[in-house]
Scaffold this motif. Structure first.
Motif, mmCIF file in Angstrom:
data_model
loop_
_atom_site.group_PDB
_atom_site.id
_atom_site.type_symbol
_atom_site.label_atom_id
_atom_site.label_comp_id
_atom_site.label_asym_id
_atom_site.label_seq_id
_atom_site.Cartn_x
_atom_site.Cartn_y
_atom_site.Cartn_z
ATOM 1 N N CYS A 18 38.955 44.755 39.456
ATOM 2 C CA CYS A 18 39.543 46.013 39.277
ATOM 3 C C CYS A 18 38.567 47.025 38.190
ATOM 4 N N GLU A 19 38.982 48.608 39.548
ATOM 5 C CA GLU A 19 38.557 49.523 39.251
ATOM 6 C C GLU A 19 38.798 50.621 38.396
ATOM 7 N N ASP A 20 40.303 50.868 38.828
ATOM 8 C CA ASP A 20 41.232 51.801 38.210
ATOM 9 C C ASP A 20 42.338 51.661 38.824
ATOM 10 N N ILE A 21 43.557 51.588 38.011
ATOM 11 C CA ILE A 21 44.687 51.379 38.138
ATOM 12 C C ILE A 21 45.916 52.702 37.648
ATOM 13 N N GLU A 22 47.049 52.549 39.199
ATOM 14 C CA GLU A 22 46.915 54.224 39.552
ATOM 15 C C GLU A 22 48.433 53.452 39.225
ATOM 16 N N LEU A 23 49.199 54.892 38.653
ATOM 17 C CA LEU A 23 50.953 54.824 39.026
ATOM 18 C C LEU A 23 51.122 56.019 39.696
ATOM 19 N N VAL A 24 52.103 55.236 40.985
ATOM 20 C CA VAL A 24 52.429 56.633 42.145
ATOM 21 C C VAL A 24 53.277 56.485 42.461
ATOM 22 N N SER A 25 53.948 57.473 43.433
ATOM 23 C CA SER A 25 55.295 57.439 43.950
ATOM 24 C C SER A 25 55.558 57.104 44.343
ATOM 25 N N PRO A 26 57.408 55.947 45.525
ATOM 26 C CA PRO A 26 57.179 55.554 46.654
ATOM 27 C C PRO A 26 56.680 56.483 48.316
ATOM 28 N N VAL A 37 44.817 47.118 46.143
ATOM 29 C CA VAL A 37 46.150 46.106 45.940
ATOM 30 C C VAL A 37 47.678 46.860 44.854
ATOM 31 N N GLU A 38 48.809 46.862 46.328
ATOM 32 C CA GLU A 38 49.979 47.389 45.944
ATOM 33 C C GLU A 38 51.082 46.807 45.296
ATOM 34 N N PHE A 39 51.589 47.002 43.731
ATOM 35 C CA PHE A 39 53.489 47.056 43.820
ATOM 36 C C PHE A 39 54.099 47.572 43.468
ATOM 37 N N ASP A 40 55.422 47.044 43.836
ATOM 38 C CA ASP A 40 56.585 47.916 43.380
ATOM 39 C C ASP A 40 56.758 47.958 41.953
ATOM 40 N N LEU A 41 57.339 48.968 41.627
ATOM 41 C CA LEU A 41 57.623 48.621 40.134
ATOM 42 C C LEU A 41 58.821 49.553 39.780
ATOM 43 N N ASP A 42 60.037 49.077 39.803
ATOM 44 C CA ASP A 42 61.507 48.938 39.061
ATOM 45 C C ASP A 42 61.067 49.602 37.242
ATOM 46 N N MET A 43 60.816 50.846 36.697
ATOM 47 C CA MET A 43 60.795 50.670 35.742
ATOM 48 C C MET A 43 62.190 51.746 35.075
ATOM 49 N N VAL A 52 55.003 53.135 42.590
ATOM 50 C CA VAL A 52 53.892 51.821 42.724
ATOM 51 C C VAL A 52 52.932 51.620 42.521
ATOM 52 N N LEU A 53 52.212 50.718 42.166
ATOM 53 C CA LEU A 53 51.288 50.446 41.138
ATOM 54 C C LEU A 53 50.292 49.729 41.392
ATOM 55 N N CYS A 54 49.020 50.764 41.943
ATOM 56 C CA CYS A 54 48.269 50.661 42.582
ATOM 57 C C CYS A 54 46.827 49.262 41.931
ATOM 58 N N LEU A 55 46.295 48.920 42.259
ATOM 59 C CA LEU A 55 45.227 48.130 42.047
ATOM 60 C C LEU A 55 43.761 48.655 42.653
ATOM 61 N N ARG A 56 42.862 49.431 42.314
ATOM 62 C CA ARG A 56 41.804 50.038 43.777
ATOM 63 C C ARG A 56 40.518 48.591 42.651
ATOM 64 N N MET A 57 40.687 47.663 43.981
ATOM 65 C CA MET A 57 39.826 46.184 43.379
ATOM 66 C C MET A 57 38.258 46.606 44.318
ATOM 67 N N ARG A 58 37.365 46.139 43.554
ATOM 68 C CA ARG A 58 35.815 46.501 44.107
ATOM 69 C C ARG A 58 35.767 45.356 45.677
ATOM 70 N N ASP A 59 36.437 44.662 45.784
ATOM 71 C CA ASP A 59 36.793 43.702 46.773
ATOM 72 C C ASP A 59 38.424 42.862 46.656
ATOM 73 N N PRO A 60 39.073 43.198 47.466
ATOM 74 C CA PRO A 60 40.516 43.126 47.659
ATOM 75 C C PRO A 60 40.856 41.743 47.343
ATOM 76 N N ALA A 61 39.949 41.325 48.554
ATOM 77 C CA ALA A 61 40.148 39.541 48.331
ATOM 78 C C ALA A 61 40.226 39.142 47.111
ATOM 79 N N ALA A 62 39.302 39.215 46.357
ATOM 80 C CA ALA A 62 38.765 38.730 45.158
ATOM 81 C C ALA A 62 40.509 38.238 44.185
#
Length: 159
Positions: A18-26, A37-43, A52-62
């Motif tokens: 994981c290179e970066d973690i970001e919260l973005v609007s739906p 890689v996205e995860f819906d997040l009810d805060m 939506v929690l976005c995990l920017r991965m070097r290799d999403p398959a990892a």
């Protein structure tokens, strides 16, 4: 994003690539254009508190299916805490590194032991009242040391 992930989890994500973690609007997530890689997040229950929690991965398959399920379960478990009313004074909850807690516990024990030993010495010397001033000074210093260590764990609220 440290408010969502304690240090061990951040280390685990980093090890997974994981290179970066970001919260973005739906709506921003729906617009696409992100390689993450996205995860819906009810805060919480307030309007507009979904993200939506976005995990920017070097290799999403990892990030295996099992890893994704573990993360989804963790994020779902946060829901009651994120929906809770703010703490008195509006301070958010925090996570602390285990090394800080162990160090503070050790220092508190040292100061408390010294405080109690000096109280015992003071009790023995109270009969003749000789040389008690240095003992009182040391007891005050130990009590201040205890307070300083507690402030490391629980800083005073901002003005």
């Amino acid at each position: 994003m440290g408010f969502l992930f304690p240090p061990p989890m951040l280390s685990w994500l980093e090890a997974k690539g994981c290179e970066d973690i970001e919260l973005v609007s739906p709506s921003a997530a729906a617009a696409g254009g992100r390689q993450c890689v996205e995860f819906d997040l009810d805060m919480g229950s307030a309007p507009g508190s979904s993200a939506v929690l976005c995990l920017r991965m070097r290799d999403p398959a990892a990030l295996t299916l099992h890893d994704r399920l573990v993360l989804a379960d963790y994020l779902a478990a946060l829901r009651p805490f994120l929906d809770a009313p703010p703490a008195k004074g509006g301070r958010a909850w925090v996570t602390l590194p285990g090394t800080t807690v162990v160090e503070v516990e050790h220092q508190l024990r040292n100061h408390l032991n010294s405080l109690f030993m000096n109280a015992g010495v003071l009790g023995l010397r109270c009969e003749d009242r000789t040389d008690i001033e240095p003992i009182l000074d040391q007891m005050e210093s130990d009590a201040v040391g205890c307070l300083d260590q507690m402030r490391r764990l629980f800083p005073p609220p901002p003005p």
